[in-house]
Design a protein around this motif. Structure first.
Motif, PDB file in Angstrom:
ATOM      1  N   SER A  72      -1.131  -4.470  -7.302  1.00  0.00           N
ATOM      2  CA  SER A  72      -1.552  -5.751  -6.737  1.00  0.00           C
ATOM      3  C   SER A  72      -1.257  -5.900  -5.251  1.00  0.00           C
ATOM      4  O   SER A  72      -1.248  -7.012  -4.716  1.00  0.00           O
ATOM      5  CB  SER A  72      -0.901  -6.900  -7.522  1.00  0.00           C
ATOM      6  N   PHE A  73      -0.973  -4.795  -4.568  1.00  0.00           N
ATOM      7  CA  PHE A  73      -0.805  -4.769  -3.118  1.00  0.00           C
ATOM      8  C   PHE A  73       0.219  -5.814  -2.662  1.00  0.00           C
ATOM      9  O   PHE A  73       1.292  -5.905  -3.233  1.00  0.00           O
ATOM     10  CB  PHE A  73      -2.160  -4.890  -2.431  1.00  0.00           C
ATOM     11  N   VAL A 266       9.063   3.768  -4.240  1.00  0.00           N
ATOM     12  CA  VAL A 266       9.472   2.383  -4.028  1.00  0.00           C
ATOM     13  C   VAL A 266       8.895   1.947  -2.685  1.00  0.00           C
ATOM     14  O   VAL A 266       9.391   2.321  -1.634  1.00  0.00           O
ATOM     15  CB  VAL A 266      11.008   2.241  -4.036  1.00  0.00           C
ATOM     16  N   MET A 267       7.821   1.178  -2.747  1.00  0.00           N
ATOM     17  CA  MET A 267       7.126   0.699  -1.548  1.00  0.00           C
ATOM     18  C   MET A 267       6.756  -0.767  -1.772  1.00  0.00           C
ATOM     19  O   MET A 267       5.584  -1.112  -1.930  1.00  0.00           O
ATOM     20  CB  MET A 267       5.881   1.558  -1.284  1.00  0.00           C
ATOM     21  N   PRO A 268       7.753  -1.652  -1.830  1.00  0.00           N
ATOM     22  CA  PRO A 268       7.521  -3.027  -2.296  1.00  0.00           C
ATOM     23  C   PRO A 268       6.580  -3.865  -1.449  1.00  0.00           C
ATOM     24  O   PRO A 268       6.180  -4.947  -1.881  1.00  0.00           O
ATOM     25  CB  PRO A 268       8.928  -3.633  -2.312  1.00  0.00           C
ATOM     26  N   VAL A 348      -4.231  -7.610  -0.581  1.00  0.00           N
ATOM     27  CA  VAL A 348      -5.521  -7.062  -0.203  1.00  0.00           C
ATOM     28  C   VAL A 348      -6.288  -6.688  -1.469  1.00  0.00           C
ATOM     29  O   VAL A 348      -5.716  -6.218  -2.447  1.00  0.00           O
ATOM     30  CB  VAL A 348      -5.352  -5.852   0.734  1.00  0.00           C
ATOM     31  N   GLY A 349      -7.567  -6.944  -1.482  1.00  0.00           N
ATOM     32  CA  GLY A 349      -8.365  -6.618  -2.656  1.00  0.00           C
ATOM     33  C   GLY A 349      -8.617  -7.792  -3.576  1.00  0.00           C
ATOM     34  O   GLY A 349      -9.575  -7.783  -4.331  1.00  0.00           O
ATOM     35  N   GLY A 350      -7.732  -8.815  -3.565  1.00  0.00           N
ATOM     36  CA  GLY A 350      -8.031  -9.998  -4.358  1.00  0.00           C
ATOM     37  C   GLY A 350      -6.921 -10.549  -5.221  1.00  0.00           C
ATOM     38  O   GLY A 350      -6.924 -11.731  -5.553  1.00  0.00           O
ATOM     39  N   SER A 351      -5.968  -9.729  -5.670  1.00  0.00           N
ATOM     40  CA  SER A 351      -4.903 -10.232  -6.530  1.00  0.00           C
ATOM     41  C   SER A 351      -3.984 -11.175  -5.753  1.00  0.00           C
ATOM     42  O   SER A 351      -3.904 -11.120  -4.528  1.00  0.00           O
ATOM     43  CB  SER A 351      -4.084  -9.073  -7.100  1.00  0.00           C
ATOM     44  N   GLY A 352      -3.248 -12.016  -6.485  1.00  0.00           N
ATOM     45  CA  GLY A 352      -2.309 -12.910  -5.832  1.00  0.00           C
ATOM     46  C   GLY A 352      -1.753 -13.933  -6.803  1.00  0.00           C
ATOM     47  O   GLY A 352      -2.202 -14.046  -7.948  1.00  0.00           O
TER      48      GLY A 352
END
Length: 395
Positions: A72-73, A266-268, A348-352
């Motif tokens: 979910s970016f 791990v890239m939060p 980015v892309g739409g999730s949130g």
């Protein structure tokens, strides 16, 4: 050895409160064809779940179901920020203490006075991910990235306002939290978020046995379908867009987002994998005065800190005034009326996902269809769903 918490199994039936039928209809209309991909939408009002629906395809051969999760970016920035607030209310970190008080190496190159508050509001001047570490897969090496950030000199523009740390934000939070607690960041997320909420789908490293649940992302993330390397190089030399290229377009990122190795790193700032159900439950506690199912998740005074606008200055990366809260931005709705006390984070892309303490509404949306037919970088799906949800709760 502590007992492993018994997490509830995923729902096999959808939930639609009659008041939210129009919102459910709008959501289902988005996923009529396989090329629309799939998604899930969950809503709470005053701590009560009123909507839990899903539709579409997790990949070409698999329907989206109640168990599906998605990368979910930047939605994950909101979760990482919430971890920090849980620690702050117990005095493990202090918003106004220097980051270097917990992470001494961070003081290098003139960063000794940068605080946790600066970090949470994108004012450390460390937005640059482009060229931060060598190699197209260099960002997968957590220790190398952390060393590079600690040694980096801050951008002087930080003195004039925030600069969105599109990718680096997560590492900065994760390492500070890890140093303050003496624990790996993923363990802290589990102890501070997943276990108190009773939902385990807050992953920056996805357990091997859960990886089959991840929806496949599509189409390519390249802006306008153009070559990523060429586009990012051009933007990096264009004055108004240079900051965005520096912050969000490292070389090879278009390939990295589809590399299965991202689920082991791990890239939060961008690689969080969640269900809409898990995100909605976290924001439901925030929207409901810090309480969910009768259990306090956050104190009222912490919520006040979280929701207070920290800066109204123009963001030098995004080029707009975003009114950053402590780790969150205000919800963006396709409506003339915007929540005045809302906070959350879109990706980015739409999730949130976001919380609106004024109405008690919490809404979370995850999807594998990045953007729309024009651009994969984002669209108005969540903005429209949020507007519909706000209209329902206000009526």
């Amino acid at each position: 050895m502590p007992a492993v918490p018994a997490y509830p199994s995923a729902r096999t039936e959808m939930l639609v409160d009659p008041r939210f039928l129009p919102l459910a209809d709008r959501f289902f209309s988005m996923y009529r064809h396989p090329h629309n991909g799939g998604g899930a939408l969950v809503a709470y009002v005053h701590g009560e779940k009123v909507l839990d629906v899903w539709a579409g395809y997790a990949d070409r051969e698999r329907r989206w179901n109640g168990d599906t999760v998605a990368l979910s970016f930047s939605t994950g920035k909101g979760v990482a920020s919430t971890v920090t607030h849980r620690l702050a209310e117990r005095g493990i970190v202090d918003y106004d203490a220097p980051v270097a008080a917990y992470w001494p190496e961070f003081a290098a190159a003139g960063k000794e006075s940068i605080t946790i508050r600066d970090l949470l509001t994108h004012r450390t001047g460390l937005h640059k991910v482009r060229g931060l570490v060598p190699g197209r897969l260099g960002l997968l090496d957590y220790d190398t990235v952390i060393d590079a950030l600690a040694a980096a000199a801050p951008d002087p523009r930080r003195q004039r306002g925030p600069g969105y740390h599109a990718v680096t934000y997560g590492w900065l939070v994760a390492e500070t939290v890890s140093r303050a607690t003496g624990k790996p960041f993923t363990q802290v997320v589990r102890e501070e978020i997943a276990e108190p909420l009773g939902v385990d789908e807050f992953w920056y490293q996805v357990p091997a046995d859960q990886k089959p649940r991840i929806a496949k992302l599509f189409p390519h993330i390249n802006p306008g379908g153009l070559d990523w390397r060429f586009t990012s190089s051009v933007l990096a030399h264009m004055g108004p867009l240079r900051g965005l290229a520096e912050a969000a377009m490292p070389d090879g990122f278009d390939e990295l987002v589809r590399n299965p190795a991202v689920h082991d790193a791990v890239m939060p700032g961008w690689n969080g994998v969640f269900s809409a159900r898990s995100l909605a439950r976290m924001y439901a506690a925030i929207a409901n005065g810090g309480v969910i199912d009768g259990t306090r998740f956050l104190k009222p005074e912490t919520l006040e800190q979280m929701g207070a606008v920290q800066t109204r200055d123009r963001d030098y990366v995004l080029g707009i005034k975003l009114a950053w809260r402590l780790g969150y931005h205000p919800p963006i709705l396709a409506s003339r009326v915007q929540p005045t006390r809302g906070l959350g984070h879109y990706g980015v892309g739409g999730s949130g996902a976001y919380a609106d303490p004024e109405t008690g509404l919490a809404l979370a949306f995850v999807t594998n269809r990045l953007g729309n037919a024009v651009t994969a970088l984002g669209d108005l799906r969540l903005a429209r769903l949020g507007a519909e949800a706000q209209e329902i709760v206000r009526s």
